[in-house]
Scaffold this active site. Structure first.
Site, PDB file in Angstrom:
ATOM      1  N   PHE A 119       0.393   1.422  -1.906  1.00 51.57           N
ATOM      2  CA  PHE A 119       0.232   2.681  -1.156  1.00 51.57           C
ATOM      3  C   PHE A 119      -0.037   3.800  -2.176  1.00 51.57           C
ATOM      4  O   PHE A 119       0.662   4.801  -2.226  1.00 51.57           O
ATOM      5  CB  PHE A 119       1.465   3.023  -0.313  1.00 51.57           C
ATOM      6  CG  PHE A 119       1.929   1.939   0.621  1.00 51.57           C
ATOM      7  CD1 PHE A 119       1.315   1.764   1.856  1.00 51.57           C
ATOM      8  CD2 PHE A 119       2.980   1.092   0.271  1.00 51.57           C
ATOM      9  CE1 PHE A 119       1.750   0.772   2.727  1.00 51.57           C
ATOM     10  CE2 PHE A 119       3.415   0.098   1.136  1.00 51.57           C
ATOM     11  CZ  PHE A 119       2.805  -0.063   2.365  1.00 51.57           C
ATOM     12  N   SER A 166      -5.191   1.636   1.725  1.00 46.71           N
ATOM     13  CA  SER A 166      -6.139   1.309   2.795  1.00 46.71           C
ATOM     14  C   SER A 166      -7.272   2.329   2.874  1.00 46.71           C
ATOM     15  O   SER A 166      -8.216   2.153   3.626  1.00 46.71           O
ATOM     16  CB  SER A 166      -5.402   1.238   4.137  1.00 46.71           C
ATOM     17  OG  SER A 166      -4.693   2.434   4.352  1.00 46.71           O
ATOM     18  N   ASN A 200      -4.707  -3.819   2.987  1.00 48.15           N
ATOM     19  CA  ASN A 200      -3.434  -3.593   3.662  1.00 48.15           C
ATOM     20  C   ASN A 200      -2.354  -4.141   2.725  1.00 48.15           C
ATOM     21  O   ASN A 200      -2.385  -5.314   2.356  1.00 48.15           O
ATOM     22  CB  ASN A 200      -3.456  -4.365   4.993  1.00 48.15           C
ATOM     23  CG  ASN A 200      -2.145  -4.232   5.746  1.00 48.15           C
ATOM     24  OD1 ASN A 200      -1.067  -4.225   5.153  1.00 48.15           O
ATOM     25  ND2 ASN A 200      -2.245  -4.131   7.051  1.00 48.15           N
ATOM     26  N   CYS A 215       9.783   8.163   3.110  1.00 43.72           N
ATOM     27  CA  CYS A 215       9.683   9.606   3.366  1.00 43.72           C
ATOM     28  C   CYS A 215      10.016   9.917   4.830  1.00 43.72           C
ATOM     29  O   CYS A 215       9.679  10.973   5.331  1.00 43.72           O
ATOM     30  CB  CYS A 215       8.290  10.115   3.006  1.00 43.72           C
ATOM     31  SG  CYS A 215       6.983   9.335   3.954  1.00 43.72           S
TER      32      CYS A 215
END
Ligand code: SAH
Length: 415
Positions: free
Chosen positions: A228, A251, A278, A339
């Protein structure tokens, strides 16, 4: 001004300044009121607690802004809070000395519920998620122009606002003109590229600034997966600190492309690769192909958007973390994050422990962090301490996993 009267025994948190009054706590409203109006909040004995913004469309019917004695909730009060927020970044945190991009206003954390302002280079990016504040947007923008001298102020649509406040803000340029092309973001001497209008949220995640700085040295001489990655926030810093190789996975192809350009400009393109995938599927492939890493950073998007999603979101965090643990080398390090403001620290820690156990991993926590200080916590509002960051050293211990929680097989929707 209309009066919102609380039910008996519901006033306690608001006397402490908790800013969210849910509809269930309200007994009745006296007087005419329209969404966005300033109202007085009273306890059941008729005592004034303070003033806030009313919104019948939101689950949070009143956002309490000014406590009794702090003055009436008007432009002057909001501008005073805005000045305090700006001076905190300049005089207390001295952020201009270390970064060109940081958060100037952090909603409740700066006493202005529903207003976020991020400085991204010379551009200010604003998000509104409180209906009542829209009436004060003009003086707020004017004050930001005077104090910060930006080349442009742009508004980004807030997902929370659209979904939960029933307001439709499409975003756009509020002041000046946006320079073409990506913006340069610098933190502690490292420069990334981002696009404040097209990128995620306001374009840059300054909440991870201190974690990026503190975690990077652990990557020296190690092979890293930045999962990510967005534009390579952790990965680029780690490559510059001497990671042997960093694989950034996201992504979003535009984000990865900005990462590639920044890596080239920094001269570390040989040490970095950028893969569009992904993350969950990529971690599965790594497991199948026996591909492993010394250090993994997991910084997923918000998996929990509202309280009702907590269980489903925790299952997804569990799955992601377990799959990451599985492809770490023995003695490796996982930096894991959440988060989601609705996930308390204790639930996050429990999830991480369960995820480790489920794949036979013994984990030691050696790093514990939260959001950078330009995202201050509003003390009575535990949810404003939203970012959780942990560093764990792991061992594949061979422990029995039969009775451990299994990895749930949900599939995340790529954003
Ligand atoms: N670590 C980054 C911020 C990450 S934000 C930094 O330091 O700046 C979360 C990122 O996850 C976004 O860039 C988004 O594009 C990406 N994302 C969301 N779902 C994903 C998925 N299933 N697989 C891969 N990337 C995903």
């Amino acid at each position: 001004m209309a009066k919102v009267i609380l039910k008996a025994r519901k006033a306690r948190p608001f006397w402490f300044g908790h800013p969210w009054v849910f509809s269930g706590a309200i007994d009745r409203v006296r007087g005419q009121v329209a969404d966005g109006d300033v109202v007085e909040l009273m306890d059941d004995a008729g005592r004034l607690i303070g003033e806030g913004f009313w919104n019948s469309k939101s689950q949070i019917s009143v956002r309490l802004v000014a406590l009794k004695g702090e003055g009436t909730l008007d432009a002057a009060l909001l501008l005073k809070r805005l000045d305090l927020a700006l001076s905190m970044r300049e005089d207390v945190l001295r952020l201009p000395e270390v970064a060109n991009s940081f958060r100037l206003v952090h909603s409740e954390g700066d006493g202005i519920p529903g207003l976020i302002v991020d400085k991204v280079g010379k551009v200010l990016v604003l998000q509104l998620s409180c209906f009542g504040l829209t009436r004060f947007l003009e003086p707020i923008v004017q004050r930001l122009v005077e104090r910060c001298a930006p080349v442009a102020i742009v508004e980004r649509e807030s997902r929370t606002a659209t979904e939960e406040e029933g307001m439709t803000r499409t975003g756009g340029v509020l002041y000046g003109s946006l320079p073409p092309g990506p913006m340069e973001v610098t933190e502690y001497g490292v420069t990334w590229l981002c696009d404040p209008m097209e990128g995620q949220k306001t374009g840059w995640y300054s909440d991870q600034r201190e974690n990026r700085r503190l975690m990077a040295p652990f990557a020296r001489g190690r092979e890293v997966l930045d999962a990510f990655s967005y534009v390579g926030g952790f990965g680029l810093r780690m490559a510059l600190e001497g990671a042997t190789h960093v694989t950034c996975v996201d992504s979003s192809e535009p984000a990865l492309e900005l990462g590639r350009i920044a890596a080239e400009k920094a001269g570390v393109q040989e040490q970095m690769t950028f893969e569009k995938a992904n993350v969950l599927r990529m971690l599965d492939h790594c497991h199948q192909e026996k591909r492993s890493f010394d250090v993994i950073v997991l910084d997923p998007p918000k998996f929990v958007h509202r309280r009702g999603d907590i269980e489903r979101g925790l299952a997804l965090y569990h799955e992601t973390n377990a799959k990451a643990f599985r492809v770490l080398r023995d003695g490796g390090v996982l930096f894991t994050h959440s988060c989601s403001q609705h996930v308390p620290d204790s639930s996050f820690d429990e999830m991480v422990a369960a995820a480790a156990k489920s794949v036979g991993v013994r984990a030691q926590e050696f790093f514990r962090g939260s959001q950078a200080p330009d995202h201050p916590v509003m003390l009575p509002l535990e949810e404003s301490r939203y970012l959780k960051a942990r560093g764990l050293r792991i061992q594949h211990s061979g422990m029995d996993t039969e009775i451990a929680p299994r990895i749930p097989q949900s599939q995340p929707s790529a954003e």
